[in-house]
Design a protein around this motif. Structure first.
Motif, PDB file in Angstrom:
ATOM      1  N   GLY A  42       0.792  -1.228   0.000  1.00  0.00           N
ATOM      2  CA  GLY A  42       0.000   0.000   0.000  1.00  0.00           C
ATOM      3  C   GLY A  42       0.828   1.284   0.000  1.00  0.00           C
ATOM      4  O   GLY A  42       0.333   2.327   0.421  1.00  0.00           O
ATOM      5  N   VAL A  43       2.068   1.212  -0.468  1.00  0.00           N
ATOM      6  CA  VAL A  43       2.931   2.396  -0.485  1.00  0.00           C
ATOM      7  C   VAL A  43       2.499   3.329  -1.607  1.00  0.00           C
ATOM      8  O   VAL A  43       2.252   2.904  -2.730  1.00  0.00           O
ATOM      9  CB  VAL A  43       4.410   1.987  -0.683  1.00  0.00           C
ATOM     10  N   ILE A  44       2.396   4.598  -1.264  1.00  0.00           N
ATOM     11  CA  ILE A  44       2.153   5.626  -2.267  1.00  0.00           C
ATOM     12  C   ILE A  44       3.521   6.185  -2.647  1.00  0.00           C
ATOM     13  O   ILE A  44       4.205   6.766  -1.821  1.00  0.00           O
ATOM     14  CB  ILE A  44       1.256   6.752  -1.725  1.00  0.00           C
ATOM     15  N   GLY A  45       3.943   5.947  -3.889  1.00  0.00           N
ATOM     16  CA  GLY A  45       5.264   6.386  -4.327  1.00  0.00           C
ATOM     17  C   GLY A  45       5.363   7.887  -4.464  1.00  0.00           C
ATOM     18  O   GLY A  45       4.400   8.562  -4.835  1.00  0.00           O
TER      19      GLY A  45
ATOM     20  N   ASN B 131       5.185  -3.235   8.866  1.00  0.00           N
ATOM     21  CA  ASN B 131       4.445  -1.983   8.717  1.00  0.00           C
ATOM     22  C   ASN B 131       5.196  -0.843   9.398  1.00  0.00           C
ATOM     23  O   ASN B 131       6.210  -1.062  10.066  1.00  0.00           O
ATOM     24  CB  ASN B 131       3.018  -2.111   9.286  1.00  0.00           C
ATOM     25  N   ARG B 132       4.690   0.356   9.236  1.00  0.00           N
ATOM     26  CA  ARG B 132       5.337   1.544   9.796  1.00  0.00           C
ATOM     27  C   ARG B 132       5.383   1.488  11.321  1.00  0.00           C
ATOM     28  O   ARG B 132       6.381   1.859  11.933  1.00  0.00           O
ATOM     29  CB  ARG B 132       4.576   2.801   9.337  1.00  0.00           C
ATOM     30  N   GLU B 133       4.327   0.988  11.950  1.00  0.00           N
ATOM     31  CA  GLU B 133       4.284   0.947  13.405  1.00  0.00           C
ATOM     32  C   GLU B 133       5.348   0.006  13.971  1.00  0.00           C
ATOM     33  O   GLU B 133       5.974   0.311  14.990  1.00  0.00           O
ATOM     34  CB  GLU B 133       2.886   0.544  13.894  1.00  0.00           C
TER      35      GLU B 133
ATOM     36  N   ASN C  39       2.918   9.848  11.126  1.00  0.00           N
ATOM     37  CA  ASN C  39       1.656   9.163  10.917  1.00  0.00           C
ATOM     38  C   ASN C  39       0.890   9.844   9.778  1.00  0.00           C
ATOM     39  O   ASN C  39      -0.167  10.415   9.971  1.00  0.00           O
ATOM     40  CB  ASN C  39       0.840   9.170  12.214  1.00  0.00           C
ATOM     41  N   THR C  40       1.477   9.760   8.579  1.00  0.00           N
ATOM     42  CA  THR C  40       0.847  10.331   7.380  1.00  0.00           C
ATOM     43  C   THR C  40       0.744   9.245   6.318  1.00  0.00           C
ATOM     44  O   THR C  40       1.423   8.219   6.380  1.00  0.00           O
ATOM     45  CB  THR C  40       1.677  11.505   6.811  1.00  0.00           C
ATOM     46  N   ARG C  41      -0.096   9.490   5.341  1.00  0.00           N
ATOM     47  CA  ARG C  41      -0.321   8.516   4.272  1.00  0.00           C
ATOM     48  C   ARG C  41       0.945   8.277   3.443  1.00  0.00           C
ATOM     49  O   ARG C  41       1.161   7.192   2.931  1.00  0.00           O
ATOM     50  CB  ARG C  41      -1.476   9.013   3.382  1.00  0.00           C
ATOM     51  N   ASP C  42       1.807   9.291   3.314  1.00  0.00           N
ATOM     52  CA  ASP C  42       3.024   9.167   2.508  1.00  0.00           C
ATOM     53  C   ASP C  42       3.987   8.115   3.055  1.00  0.00           C
ATOM     54  O   ASP C  42       4.770   7.535   2.304  1.00  0.00           O
ATOM     55  CB  ASP C  42       3.759  10.509   2.429  1.00  0.00           C
ATOM     56  N   TYR C  43       3.947   7.893   4.367  1.00  0.00           N
ATOM     57  CA  TYR C  43       4.872   6.949   4.985  1.00  0.00           C
ATOM     58  C   TYR C  43       4.172   5.703   5.539  1.00  0.00           C
ATOM     59  O   TYR C  43       4.705   5.003   6.378  1.00  0.00           O
ATOM     60  CB  TYR C  43       5.679   7.645   6.087  1.00  0.00           C
TER      61      TYR C  43
END
Length: 170
Positions: A35-38, A54-56, A74-78
């Protein structure tokens, strides 16, 4: 040496191109399966994707190891969340292939530099041999009797040239 030089630069281009293809592949795997947004993330981000689900998990492990280090906001980009461990392992394998190709391209540049150094040394050696051969011919011509042919060549210096003299002793 010229052929080796051409082959070396073709190898640099091939390894770099292959590395870019694999980079595109691993970024697509990250988009589809994590689900990464490049866009905007650095190489360190993509490196961390290979080791954490995951990020967490990344942020939690990082706070235990080094509480003062920066972590992903805690943003969608990361954001990322791997759907399966097998996909994360595939991502890591493809990313390693990309990094390996880029390292090989860099190594081939070093091979090209080495080839030029060896070619320069070989050229210098050949020129010294040519100069030595020309001097030996001059000495041989002076010792012959009858018709004498004298060749003088000077391929070095500011006024390179060739001189031919023909003489006959009576």
């Amino acid at each position: 040496f010229a052929g080796f030089e051409v082959a070396t630069w073709i190898s640099v281009l091939a390894f770099h191109t292959y590395g870019e293809w694999k980079k595109d592949d691993y970024m697509n795997i990250a988009k589809v399966h994590a689900g990464v947004i490049g866009g905007g993330q650095d190489e360190e981000f993509y490196k961390n994707l290979a080791f954490y689900d995951n990020r967490e998990d990344y942020n939690t492990a990082g706070r235990i190891i080094n509480p003062s280090a920066p972590y992903y906001p805690n943003t969608r980009d990361y954001y990322w969340q791997w759907d399966e461990t097998a996909n994360r392992k595939e991502y890591r394998s493809v990313r390693n292939s990309s990094e390996s190709a880029f390292r090989k391209a860099t190594f081939m540049i070093g091979v090209a530099v080495f080839n030029r150094i060896v070619a320069g040394i070989d050229t210098f050696r050949i020129l010294r041999k040519i100069k030595s051969d020309v001097q030996e011919e001059d000495e041989f011509a002076a010792k012959k009797e009858g018709i004498k042919f004298k060749v003088k060549a000077n391929p070095f210096g500011g006024n390179p040239g060739v001189k031919l003299a023909i003489s006959h002793n009576f």
